[in-house]
Motif scaffolding. Structure first.
Motif, mmCIF file in Angstrom:
data_model
loop_
_atom_site.group_PDB
_atom_site.id
_atom_site.type_symbol
_atom_site.label_atom_id
_atom_site.label_comp_id
_atom_site.label_asym_id
_atom_site.label_seq_id
_atom_site.Cartn_x
_atom_site.Cartn_y
_atom_site.Cartn_z
ATOM 1 N N ASN A 143 0.817 -1.215 0.000
ATOM 2 C CA ASN A 143 0.000 0.000 0.000
ATOM 3 C C ASN A 143 0.852 1.268 0.000
ATOM 4 N N ALA A 144 2.055 1.157 -0.527
ATOM 5 C CA ALA A 144 3.013 2.269 -0.446
ATOM 6 C C ALA A 144 2.529 3.524 -1.164
ATOM 7 N N ARG A 145 1.701 3.391 -2.186
ATOM 8 C CA ARG A 145 1.187 4.574 -2.886
ATOM 9 C C ARG A 145 0.535 5.549 -1.894
ATOM 10 N N GLU A 146 -0.134 4.986 -0.874
ATOM 11 C CA GLU A 146 -0.847 5.808 0.090
ATOM 12 C C GLU A 146 0.095 6.614 0.992
ATOM 13 N N GLU A 147 1.387 6.231 0.995
ATOM 14 C CA GLU A 147 2.355 6.896 1.875
ATOM 15 C C GLU A 147 3.197 7.943 1.153
ATOM 16 N N MET A 148 3.055 8.055 -0.162
ATOM 17 C CA MET A 148 3.937 8.923 -0.929
ATOM 18 C C MET A 148 3.696 10.406 -0.678
ATOM 19 N N HIS A 149 2.595 10.751 -0.002
ATOM 20 C CA HIS A 149 2.369 12.158 0.350
ATOM 21 C C HIS A 149 3.247 12.590 1.519
ATOM 22 N N LEU A 150 3.811 11.605 2.239
ATOM 23 C CA LEU A 150 4.621 11.921 3.415
ATOM 24 C C LEU A 150 5.948 12.564 3.018
ATOM 25 N N ASP A 151 6.457 13.438 3.869
ATOM 26 C CA ASP A 151 7.811 13.950 3.706
ATOM 27 C C ASP A 151 8.808 12.817 3.969
ATOM 28 N N PRO A 152 10.041 12.954 3.530
ATOM 29 C CA PRO A 152 11.021 11.870 3.705
ATOM 30 C C PRO A 152 11.229 11.429 5.154
ATOM 31 N N ILE A 153 11.291 12.354 6.099
ATOM 32 C CA ILE A 153 11.571 11.960 7.493
ATOM 33 C C ILE A 153 10.421 11.153 8.110
ATOM 34 N N PRO A 154 9.159 11.586 8.018
ATOM 35 C CA PRO A 154 8.095 10.743 8.563
ATOM 36 C C PRO A 154 7.922 9.428 7.810
ATOM 37 N N LEU A 155 8.227 9.418 6.508
ATOM 38 C CA LEU A 155 8.188 8.148 5.783
ATOM 39 C C LEU A 155 9.244 7.198 6.340
ATOM 40 N N ALA A 156 10.443 7.730 6.572
ATOM 41 C CA ALA A 156 11.512 6.897 7.135
ATOM 42 C C ALA A 156 11.110 6.353 8.502
ATOM 43 N N TYR A 157 10.493 7.200 9.325
ATOM 44 C CA TYR A 157 10.046 6.754 10.659
ATOM 45 C C TYR A 157 9.005 5.641 10.530
ATOM 46 N N LYS A 158 8.069 5.813 9.620
ATOM 47 C CA LYS A 158 7.025 4.798 9.439
ATOM 48 C C LYS A 158 7.623 3.484 8.952
ATOM 49 N N LEU A 159 8.604 3.562 8.082
ATOM 50 C CA LEU A 159 9.268 2.361 7.582
ATOM 51 C C LEU A 159 10.038 1.654 8.698
ATOM 52 N N MET A 160 10.711 2.407 9.534
ATOM 53 C CA MET A 160 11.503 1.802 10.595
ATOM 54 C C MET A 160 10.631 1.136 11.658
ATOM 55 N N THR A 161 9.408 1.611 11.823
ATOM 56 C CA THR A 161 8.528 1.061 12.857
ATOM 57 C C THR A 161 7.447 0.146 12.274
ATOM 58 N N ARG A 162 7.548 -0.176 10.987
ATOM 59 C CA ARG A 162 6.459 -0.885 10.304
ATOM 60 C C ARG A 162 6.205 -2.290 10.839
ATOM 61 N N SER A 163 7.240 -2.968 11.306
ATOM 62 C CA SER A 163 7.056 -4.352 11.759
ATOM 63 C C SER A 163 6.620 -4.424 13.218
ATOM 64 N N LYS A 164 6.597 -3.262 13.886
ATOM 65 C CA LYS A 164 6.231 -3.144 15.305
ATOM 66 C C LYS A 164 7.265 -3.781 16.247
ATOM 67 N N LYS A 165 8.405 -4.213 15.707
ATOM 68 C CA LYS A 165 9.495 -4.709 16.550
ATOM 69 C C LYS A 165 10.378 -3.565 17.044
ATOM 70 N N ILE A 166 10.290 -2.422 16.365
ATOM 71 C CA ILE A 166 11.058 -1.232 16.736
ATOM 72 C C ILE A 166 10.076 -0.097 16.971
ATOM 73 N N ASP A 167 10.230 0.603 18.087
ATOM 74 C CA ASP A 167 9.358 1.730 18.376
ATOM 75 C C ASP A 167 10.198 3.008 18.560
ATOM 76 N N TYR A 168 9.546 4.063 18.986
ATOM 77 C CA TYR A 168 10.195 5.368 19.153
ATOM 78 C C TYR A 168 11.410 5.272 20.079
ATOM 79 N N GLU A 169 11.226 4.623 21.231
ATOM 80 C CA GLU A 169 12.309 4.547 22.220
ATOM 81 C C GLU A 169 13.506 3.761 21.697
#
Length: 381
Positions: free
Chosen positions: A331-357
Motif C-alpha cells: 500500500n506504499a502509494r498511500e504513503e507517498m504524500h509523506l515527507d522523507p523523514i516521517p516516511l523513514a520513521y514509518k518504515l523503521m517502525t512498520r514491523s512493530k518490533k522497533i518503536d520510538y524509544e
C-alpha cells in the motif's frame, strides 16, 4: 540415524552440518536438484544476532561466513530525491552462492554426502531413512506430498518483485521510492561483496501492467528499471544473472510441522517477506533448534513434536511482523504524500518490533530530526 534432506538451501545444509556435529555416526545425505554453483538470487542479509548463533553452533563455517561478509549499520530511505539515514542497525550481506559454497565445503569436511543435479519427483525415492527433511523451498514437493497432514496455506501476495544485481555499491540497507509514468517502483538494495549489490524491485500489479513488463525481454526489463533508478544506480546497469522473472511473494504457513518421521525446514515450512530480511536467518535458526531438540534423544516423532512446540510461536511472531511490513509496501502509494523523514520513521517502525524509544537509543540524531518535523507539522497544521 540415517537422515535424508531434500533441498540444498541454507536450512538443509546447516541442519546436516549440525547433525554431523551431534554424531559423526549419523549418515546424512543432502539431495539437491541444481548444481553446486547454480543459485537463484544475489545477496542475502544477516543481523548480528544470527552471527552469534552461527559462532555458537559451528565456529569453522561461521568464521568463513564472517570473512566473506560486507557490514553496515545504516538503513537509508530515499524519497523525493532526499536520503534519510538511520544508524544503529547492524547487518551484514553475503552473496547467496558464496554462502552456499561455504556450507557445501563444511558438509564435505564433516562427511555429509551431497548429491547435486538430482531431481526428486517422488518423495518415496528418498523415504528409506529414519528422518526425512523437506528443505526444498517455497514450492516444496515434500510439503505438497504430505499436504493432508501439514495443512499448508500458500498466499501469493499482490505486489510483483524481481531480484537483480548491480555494480553500484549501496553502503547500507537502502529503500528507494521512485514514482514514474507507469506508477510507483520500490527498490531494496544493499552491497554483499566489494563489487556488487542486491537490487530487488517491487511494484503493484497496476504499475507492472502499465510498464508492459509481460511483453519485455529480460534485457529490456533491466534497461527499463535502470532508467527508472538511473540517479540511484550512478549509471551502472542492472544485472540479471541469466534469470529475469517477476514473482509474487508466496506467504507460506503450515498448521502442522511434521508427519511421522517427515519434517519441513526453511521456506518449505514458512516464509517472511523479504522487506524484513529474515528469510535465511529464520531458516538457519530452524536448523539450530531442530538439531538442539535431538539432544534429548533419538526418538524422531517426539523430537519433531517438541521442535514445533518450541519454535512455532517464534515463527508466528516473525510472520506477523513481516506481514505488517509486507502490507506497508503493498500500500506504499498511500504513503507517498509523506515527507522523507516521517516516511523513514514509518518504515523503521512498520514491523512493530522497533518503536520510538528503540529508535532513540539507536540513532538519537534521527529522532531529533523527527521530533523537529513533528513540531513544525503541528505548528503548520
Amino acid at each position: 540415524m540415517k537422515i535424508n534432506i531434500i533441498g540444498g538451501g541454507p536450512s538443509g545444509l546447516y541442519f546436516a552440518i549440525l547433525m554431523k556435529h551431534r554424531s559423526r555416526a549419523n549418515k546424512i545425505t543432502v539431495i539437491e536438484r541444481d548444481g553446486p554453483n547454480d543459485t537463484f538470487g544475489w545477496g542475502i542479509v544477516f543481523s548480528d544476532q544470527t552471527f552469534s548463533y552461527l559462532r555458537d553452533n559451528d565456529e569453522v563455517s561461521s568464521g568463513s561466513i564472517t570473512r566473506a561478509c560486507q557490514t553496515w549499520d545504516n538503513v537509508d530511505v530515499v524519497h523525493r530525491d532526499q536520503k534519510v539515514s538511520i544508524r544503529g542497525n547492524k547487518f551484514s550481506g553475503i552473496g547467496r552462492l558464496a554462502f552456499l559454497n561455504i556450507l557445501h565445503k563444511r558438509c564435505l569436511e564433516l562427511g555429509v554426502e551431497l548429491r547435486f543435479n538430482t531431481n526428486i519427483s517422488d518423495v518415496d525415492e528418498a523415504g528409506d531413512c529414519d528422518l526425512l527433511i523437506g528443505a526444498d523451498g517455497a514450492n516444496s514437493l515434500v510439503r505438497r506430498s504430505f499436504a493432508e497432514f501439514f495443512q499448508p496455506s500458500v498466499d501469493l501476495r499482490r505486489n510483483k518483485f524481481i531480484w537483480l544485481g548491480t555494480h553500484q555499491l549501496f553502503h547500507g540497507l537502502t529503500l528507494t521510492f521512485r514514482e514514474a509514468e507507469a506508477g510507483l517502483f520500490i527498490a531494496h538494495s544493499y552491497k554483499f561483496s566489494p563489487t556488487t549489490s542486491t537490487f530487488i524491485v517491487e511494484c503493484d500489479e497496476a504499475t507492472w501492467r502499465n510498464a508492459d513488463f509481460e511483453s519485455k525481454s529480460g534485457e529490456e526489463t533491466c534497461e527499463y528499471l535502470a532508467r527508472i533508478f538511473h540517479d540511484d544506480l550512478g549509471g551502472h546497469p542492472l544485472l540479471s544473472n541469466n534469470f529475469v522473472k517477476w514473482l509474487n511473494f508466496p506467504l507460506v504457513k503450515n498448521k502442522q510441522w511434521h508427519h511421522k518421521n517427515v519434517a519441513l525446514l526453511g521456506d518449505a515450512l514458512h516464509t517472511a517477506h523479504f522487506s524484513i530480511g529474515s528469510g535465511t536467518k529464520l531458516a538457519l535458526e530452524d536448523s539450530i533448534e531442530l538439531a538442539k531438540c535431538f539432544e534429548a534423544g533419538p526418538d524422531v516423532e517426539s523430537t519433531l513434536a517438541e521442535f514445533q512446540r518450541v519454535r512455532k510461536p517464534i515463527i508466528d511472531a516473525y510472520q506477523e511482523a513481516a506481514y505488517s511490513s509486507l502490507q506497508l509496501f503493498e500500500n506504499a502509494r498511500e504513503e507517498m504524500h509523506l515527507d522523507p523523514i516521517p516516511l523513514a520513521y514509518k518504515l523503521m517502525t512498520r514491523s512493530k518490533k522497533i518503536d520510538y524509544e528503540k529508535l532513540k537509543q539507536r540513532d538519537p540524531e534521527f529522532i531529533t530530526a523527527y521530533d523537529k518535523w513533528l513540531e513544525r507539522s503541528t505548528i503548520e497544521g
